[in-house]
Design a protein around this motif. Sequence first.
Motif, PDB file in Angstrom:
ATOM      1  N   GLN A 133       9.162   3.027  31.810  1.00  0.00           N
ATOM      2  CA  GLN A 133      10.430   2.318  31.493  1.00  0.00           C
ATOM      3  C   GLN A 133      10.221   0.750  31.326  1.00  0.00           C
ATOM      4  OE1 GLN A 133      11.604   3.196  35.692  1.00  0.00           O
ATOM      5  NE2 GLN A 133      13.280   4.576  35.074  1.00  0.00           N
ATOM      6  N   LEU A 134       9.215   0.377  31.805  1.00  0.00           N
ATOM      7  CA  LEU A 134       9.134  -1.262  31.422  1.00  0.00           C
ATOM      8  C   LEU A 134       8.780  -1.323  29.792  1.00  0.00           C
ATOM      9  CD1 LEU A 134       9.306  -4.423  31.808  1.00  0.00           C
ATOM     10  CD2 LEU A 134       6.803  -4.013  33.013  1.00  0.00           C
ATOM     11  N   ALA A 135       7.687  -0.561  29.787  1.00  0.00           N
ATOM     12  CA  ALA A 135       7.121  -0.488  28.241  1.00  0.00           C
ATOM     13  C   ALA A 135       8.191  -0.092  27.361  1.00  0.00           C
ATOM     14  CB  ALA A 135       6.307   0.607  28.168  1.00  0.00           C
ATOM     15  N   ALA A 136       9.112   0.699  27.666  1.00  0.00           N
ATOM     16  CA  ALA A 136      10.381   1.121  26.453  1.00  0.00           C
ATOM     17  C   ALA A 136      11.307  -0.117  26.629  1.00  0.00           C
ATOM     18  CB  ALA A 136      11.061   2.306  27.077  1.00  0.00           C
ATOM     19  N   LYS A 137      11.636  -0.657  27.674  1.00  0.00           N
ATOM     20  CA  LYS A 137      12.411  -1.783  27.866  1.00  0.00           C
ATOM     21  C   LYS A 137      12.065  -3.009  26.953  1.00  0.00           C
ATOM     22  CE  LYS A 137      15.579  -4.002  30.950  1.00  0.00           C
ATOM     23  NZ  LYS A 137      16.953  -3.269  31.173  1.00  0.00           N
ATOM     24  N   VAL A 153       2.678   1.764  26.765  1.00  0.00           N
ATOM     25  CA  VAL A 153       2.332   1.635  28.260  1.00  0.00           C
ATOM     26  C   VAL A 153       0.902   1.271  28.675  1.00  0.00           C
ATOM     27  CG1 VAL A 153       1.846   3.430  30.076  1.00  0.00           C
ATOM     28  CG2 VAL A 153       3.821   3.668  28.547  1.00  0.00           C
ATOM     29  N   ARG A 154      -0.052   1.582  27.539  1.00  0.00           N
ATOM     30  CA  ARG A 154      -1.220   1.036  27.653  1.00  0.00           C
ATOM     31  C   ARG A 154      -1.228  -0.507  27.814  1.00  0.00           C
ATOM     32  NH1 ARG A 154      -5.375   1.359  30.075  1.00  0.00           N
ATOM     33  NH2 ARG A 154      -7.376   0.801  28.974  1.00  0.00           N
ATOM     34  N   THR A 155      -0.376  -1.108  27.135  1.00  0.00           N
ATOM     35  CA  THR A 155      -0.420  -2.876  27.255  1.00  0.00           C
ATOM     36  C   THR A 155       0.051  -3.036  28.586  1.00  0.00           C
ATOM     37  OG1 THR A 155       0.084  -2.893  24.878  1.00  0.00           O
ATOM     38  CG2 THR A 155       0.483  -4.829  26.396  1.00  0.00           C
ATOM     39  N   ILE A 156       1.037  -2.464  29.028  1.00  0.00           N
ATOM     40  CA  ILE A 156       1.488  -2.614  30.522  1.00  0.00           C
ATOM     41  C   ILE A 156       0.043  -2.391  31.515  1.00  0.00           C
ATOM     42  CG2 ILE A 156       2.921  -1.983  32.638  1.00  0.00           C
ATOM     43  CD1 ILE A 156       4.451  -3.235  30.082  1.00  0.00           C
ATOM     44  N   GLN A 157      -0.434  -1.361  31.567  1.00  0.00           N
ATOM     45  CA  GLN A 157      -1.697  -0.876  32.306  1.00  0.00           C
ATOM     46  C   GLN A 157      -2.699  -2.117  32.284  1.00  0.00           C
ATOM     47  OE1 GLN A 157      -2.379   2.900  30.461  1.00  0.00           O
ATOM     48  NE2 GLN A 157      -1.123   3.812  31.870  1.00  0.00           N
ATOM     49  N   LYS A 173      -0.530 -12.367  25.632  1.00  0.00           N
ATOM     50  CA  LYS A 173      -0.474 -12.806  24.658  1.00  0.00           C
ATOM     51  C   LYS A 173       0.813 -13.447  24.441  1.00  0.00           C
ATOM     52  CE  LYS A 173      -4.191 -10.829  22.328  1.00  0.00           C
ATOM     53  NZ  LYS A 173      -5.014  -9.815  21.339  1.00  0.00           N
ATOM     54  N   GLY A 174       1.278 -14.485  23.810  1.00  0.00           N
ATOM     55  CA  GLY A 174       2.528 -14.920  23.480  1.00  0.00           C
ATOM     56  C   GLY A 174       3.644 -14.121  23.196  1.00  0.00           C
ATOM     57  N   HIS A 175       3.531 -13.231  22.381  1.00  0.00           N
ATOM     58  CA  HIS A 175       4.591 -12.387  21.838  1.00  0.00           C
ATOM     59  C   HIS A 175       4.547 -11.191  22.928  1.00  0.00           C
ATOM     60  CE1 HIS A 175       0.997 -10.260  20.298  1.00  0.00           C
ATOM     61  NE2 HIS A 175       1.737  -9.261  20.277  1.00  0.00           N
ATOM     62  N   ILE A 176       3.751 -10.928  23.727  1.00  0.00           N
ATOM     63  CA  ILE A 176       3.989  -9.720  24.827  1.00  0.00           C
ATOM     64  C   ILE A 176       4.787 -10.379  25.932  1.00  0.00           C
ATOM     65  CG2 ILE A 176       2.757  -8.513  26.256  1.00  0.00           C
ATOM     66  CD1 ILE A 176       2.716  -7.271  23.461  1.00  0.00           C
ATOM     67  N   LYS A 236      11.833 -10.896  28.362  1.00  0.00           N
ATOM     68  CA  LYS A 236      13.151 -10.496  28.127  1.00  0.00           C
ATOM     69  C   LYS A 236      13.539  -9.246  28.702  1.00  0.00           C
ATOM     70  CE  LYS A 236      13.449 -12.761  23.465  1.00  0.00           C
ATOM     71  NZ  LYS A 236      13.382 -12.675  21.960  1.00  0.00           N
ATOM     72  N   ALA A 237      12.608  -8.267  28.828  1.00  0.00           N
ATOM     73  CA  ALA A 237      12.959  -6.995  29.332  1.00  0.00           C
ATOM     74  C   ALA A 237      13.082  -7.380  30.826  1.00  0.00           C
ATOM     75  CB  ALA A 237      11.797  -5.892  29.328  1.00  0.00           C
ATOM     76  N   LEU A 238      12.641  -8.081  31.773  1.00  0.00           N
ATOM     77  CA  LEU A 238      12.768  -8.414  32.973  1.00  0.00           C
ATOM     78  C   LEU A 238      13.867  -9.365  33.300  1.00  0.00           C
ATOM     79  CD1 LEU A 238       9.114  -8.137  34.315  1.00  0.00           C
ATOM     80  CD2 LEU A 238      10.788  -6.488  34.318  1.00  0.00           C
ATOM     81  N   HIS A 239      14.226 -10.021  32.042  1.00  0.00           N
ATOM     82  CA  HIS A 239      15.481 -11.040  32.424  1.00  0.00           C
ATOM     83  C   HIS A 239      14.813 -12.320  33.092  1.00  0.00           C
ATOM     84  CE1 HIS A 239      18.261  -8.222  30.857  1.00  0.00           C
ATOM     85  NE2 HIS A 239      17.887  -7.461  31.976  1.00  0.00           N
TER      86      HIS A 239
END
Length: 51
Positions: free
Chosen positions: A17-21, A26-30, A39-42, A48-51
């Motif tokens: 859900q977080l990866a999609a938002k 998903v691998r990046t989240i993991q 990294k900055g853009h991540i 932004k996804a978590l407000h």
Amino acid sequence: MSHLLKYREQLNFTQEQLAAKANISVRTIQRIEAGKKLKGHILEAISKALH
């Protein structure tokens, strides 16, 4: 336990859900939850996804 993992669980988000938002993989989240540095853009996408 990573800060992202704790926060994600408080919000009852799955990694998928977080990866999609955040429009990242998903691998990046993991990897982040396993301790990899953000990294900055991540960081911006997750923020932004978590407000």
